[in-house]
Scaffold this motif. Structure first.
Motif, PDB file in Angstrom:
ATOM      1  N   GLY A 194      -8.127   1.114   0.048  1.00  0.00           N
ATOM      2  CA  GLY A 194      -9.145   0.776   1.047  1.00  0.00           C
ATOM      3  C   GLY A 194      -8.621   0.691   2.477  1.00  0.00           C
ATOM      4  O   GLY A 194      -9.361   0.342   3.392  1.00  0.00           O
ATOM      5  N   ASP A 195      -7.350   1.049   2.679  1.00  0.00           N
ATOM      6  CA  ASP A 195      -6.743   0.885   4.012  1.00  0.00           C
ATOM      7  C   ASP A 195      -6.888   2.155   4.854  1.00  0.00           C
ATOM      8  O   ASP A 195      -7.010   3.262   4.318  1.00  0.00           O
ATOM      9  CB  ASP A 195      -5.246   0.530   3.878  1.00  0.00           C
ATOM     10  N   GLU A 196      -6.850   1.956   6.162  1.00  0.00           N
ATOM     11  CA  GLU A 196      -6.706   3.026   7.154  1.00  0.00           C
ATOM     12  C   GLU A 196      -7.638   4.219   6.906  1.00  0.00           C
ATOM     13  O   GLU A 196      -7.182   5.356   6.857  1.00  0.00           O
ATOM     14  CB  GLU A 196      -5.247   3.512   7.164  1.00  0.00           C
ATOM     15  N   VAL A 197      -8.917   3.927   6.750  1.00  0.00           N
ATOM     16  CA  VAL A 197      -9.872   5.010   6.501  1.00  0.00           C
ATOM     17  C   VAL A 197     -10.334   5.582   7.848  1.00  0.00           C
ATOM     18  O   VAL A 197     -10.817   4.845   8.703  1.00  0.00           O
ATOM     19  CB  VAL A 197     -11.089   4.484   5.706  1.00  0.00           C
ATOM     20  N   CYS A 223       7.158  -8.624   5.657  1.00  0.00           N
ATOM     21  CA  CYS A 223       7.126  -8.235   4.234  1.00  0.00           C
ATOM     22  C   CYS A 223       7.376  -6.755   3.965  1.00  0.00           C
ATOM     23  O   CYS A 223       7.496  -6.372   2.808  1.00  0.00           O
ATOM     24  CB  CYS A 223       5.802  -8.655   3.617  1.00  0.00           C
ATOM     25  N   TYR A 224       7.432  -5.903   5.007  1.00  0.00           N
ATOM     26  CA  TYR A 224       7.653  -4.479   4.750  1.00  0.00           C
ATOM     27  C   TYR A 224       9.158  -4.181   4.798  1.00  0.00           C
ATOM     28  O   TYR A 224       9.798  -4.278   5.839  1.00  0.00           O
ATOM     29  CB  TYR A 224       6.905  -3.611   5.769  1.00  0.00           C
ATOM     30  N   PHE A 225       9.685  -3.786   3.661  1.00  0.00           N
ATOM     31  CA  PHE A 225      11.135  -3.556   3.577  1.00  0.00           C
ATOM     32  C   PHE A 225      11.517  -2.147   4.017  1.00  0.00           C
ATOM     33  O   PHE A 225      12.685  -1.776   3.971  1.00  0.00           O
ATOM     34  CB  PHE A 225      11.639  -3.797   2.149  1.00  0.00           C
TER      35      PHE A 225
HETATM   36  C1  ACM Z   1      -0.771  -0.175   4.722  1.00  0.00           C
HETATM   37  O1  ACM Z   1       0.358  -0.375   5.180  1.00  0.00           O
HETATM   38  N1  ACM Z   1      -1.465   0.890   5.129  1.00  0.00           N
HETATM   39  C2  ACM Z   1      -1.374  -1.041   3.742  1.00  0.00           C
END
Ligand code: ACM
Length: 529
Positions: free
Chosen positions: A295-298, A389-391
């Motif tokens: 559901g992200d970045e649509v 949180c993004y490694f």
């Molecule tokens: C995301 O990083 N597009 C969830």
């Protein structure tokens, strides 16, 4: 005067010396650090007669512990035993355990097999393998968060079953309990769907570095093996099928479903039929209570130009492509719920107001109001903000970054996401946990994946498990040493804060052990069918 002071000093020395135990307390290296721990005098010594005895409910955990400790004796004995029991565990929470190590024996108490498993993990970390002794301790432990997750993007670059199972071992050792697999995205579709074999025959071809890489994906059978492997370690594998955006691998395969700019076309009935059939297959493969629909970045900017979208807007009384995007999300979330599972989505889906039990993953760290709104609307939330949180963001300020300004250092991961002050204590109850995410646009090999993951995974684990008041970065950093040593000895790549340049260099230079591992996940040879 001087003499009196000397006597007082001497008395102080004698008094203090008396307070020191006869045997100096062993230095403990535990990650995550337990909620409560007291060290006692003495130690338990394992030998070949040491028996592992367990209540029937914990037979699996006992067998796994015996195997790791190389113990074969299961005869009931009153001494020299490691006991796994529910006795005295009434009132212990889900996943909680008590571990008591005394010179006579070891007892792990838990109300659930997950609790017993975590007690065993702590015991493994306490064991001094060279002397086969365990220092005497009393531990009462339970996690801070119920959701302690790790996400791996296997679409941008594929990582095969042995690599995933090694990741699962790390998660289990650090008491993390969710493995979220991002299985589909623009470069490739990575999961066999029986009704649509083309999805993997052609949709699984390519990766972020090379659009001609051979097809690489998980067969249903391979995925079931991964799920079972995780289940035995109390980890739920949560599948993500990203929609309606990040859909190019599927729409390349089935061009009639293409809505433009990497989206499925939400104006066509066969888009819904296709995605619902995919979800039914996914629910057949994955027992996970949670199904992630992305559901992200649509980017729905070109939907306006499509006649089927125009018709759909009119038929459904919708005023804009954005309203259609939201209606799409509500429909798919309801479908998942109607099939007895909990829908999950990235934070964009909250604006669509999907079914109330949808679990929202807050990822846009620079949009704290989105977290606020999701919680205010009553949704449960998992914290996965890009920072920290993004490694896939670098660990060290000296590292070059390609057009990115974010770094997620080890201590930033350890401190954890900042929860906005506007969040009330009642709303905090709806924060189920945290997740570390690895997006793999620029991570193509297992050695680099290891380097980006370790030891930040350990920091994530302590942030997710240990209560806030028991966390201490300096202690954690000290506890890490034997873990790093073990990575080193087993040829696992990791970020070394004492040698940032060297460890970055090594991450691109597989060791002899990792060269073996490297082979299957190289894009050219990653076929898993
Ligand atoms: C995301 O990083 N597009 C969830």
């Amino acid at each position: 005067m001087k003499k009196t002071k000397l006597i007082l000093n001497l008395l102080a020395v004698v008094f203090l010396a008396g307070a020191v135990p006869a045997v100096a307390a062993a230095e403990l290296h535990l990650i995550p650090w337990p909620a409560r721990i007291t060290q006692q005098d003495g130690q338990f010594a394992l030998n070949d007669q040491t028996a592992v005895v367990a209540d029937h409910a914990f037979a699996g955990e006992a067998a796994a512990l015996s195997e790791t400790l190389h113990l074969t004796n299961t005869a009931s004995a009153s001494k020299n035993r490691i006991e796994l029991t529910t006795r005295g565990a009434q009132g212990l929470a889900e996943e909680a355990y008590q571990l008591e190590v005394a010179p006579e024996g070891i007892t792990i108490r838990a109300a659930t097999s997950a609790g017993a498993f975590y007690g065993c993990q702590t015991l493994r970390q306490l064991l001094d393998a060279s002397t086969r002794t365990v220092p005497a301790v009393k531990i009462t432990d339970a996690p801070r968060y119920a959701w302690r997750g790790f996400m791996l993007d296997v679409s941008r670059h594929f990582f095969d079953q042995p690599t995933i199972q090694r990741e699962i071992d790390w998660l289990a050792g650090y008491k993390l309990n969710r493995l979220h697999l991002h299985l589909t995205d623009d470069p490739a579709w990575r999961l066999e769907i029986q009704k649509y074999p083309e999805l993997t025959r052609t949709g699984a071809r390519g990766n972020f570095s090379d659009s001609n890489a051979p097809a690489a994906y998980f067969t249903r059978e391979a995925m079931r093996q991964i799920i079972a492997y995780a289940q035995a370690r109390h980890i739920v594998v949560v599948p993500e099928i990203d929609m309606p955006g990040h859909a190019s691998a599927a729409t390349r395969t089935y061009p009639q479903l293409d809505g433009g700019v990497h989206t499925f076309n939400p104006g066509r009935d066969d888009t819904y039929d296709f995605l619902q059939n995919v979800l039914l297959d996914v629910m057949d493969t994955f027992p996970s209570p949670w199904i992630h629909l992305g559901g992200d970045e649509v980017d729905c900017s070109v939907w306006n130009t499509d006649p089927t979208v125009a018709k759909k807007l009119q038929a459904d009384g919708l005023k804009s492509p954005q309203q259609l995007e939201q209606s799409f999300i509500r429909r798919m979330a309801a479908f998942i719920q109607d099939h007895g599972r909990t829908p999950v989505g990235w934070d964009e889906v909250a604006a669509a107001k999907p079914v109330r039990n949808t679990l929202i993953f807050w990822w846009r760290h620079d949009r704290p109001e989105v977290l606020d709104q999701a919680l205010a609307a009553g949704y449960d939330v998992v914290l996965a903000p890009r920072a920290p949180c993004y490694f896939d963001y670098p660990q060290d300020l000296t590292y070059p970054v390609k057009g990115r300004k974010l770094f997620n250092t080890l201590d930033a991961v350890y401190r954890g996401p900042e929860i906005p002050k506007t969040i009330t204590p009642a709303q905090r109850q709806h924060i189920l946990g945290v997740e570390g995410c690895v997006w793999t646009e620029h991570i193509a090999t297992t050695s680099y994946l290891e380097f980006m993951t370790l030891p930040r995974l350990a920091a994530l684990s302590e942030m997710a498990w240990t209560p806030e008041e028991a966390r201490d970065f300096a202690r954690f950093d000290g506890c890490l040493k034997p873990f790093l040593q073990q990575y080193h000895e087993t040829g696992i790549h990791y970020y070394d804060e004492t040698d940032p340049a060297g460890s970055l260099h090594n991450a691109n230079q597989p060791t002899a052990q990792s060269a073996q591992r490297e082979k299957p996940s190289h894009p050219a040879t990653a076929v898993n069918n």
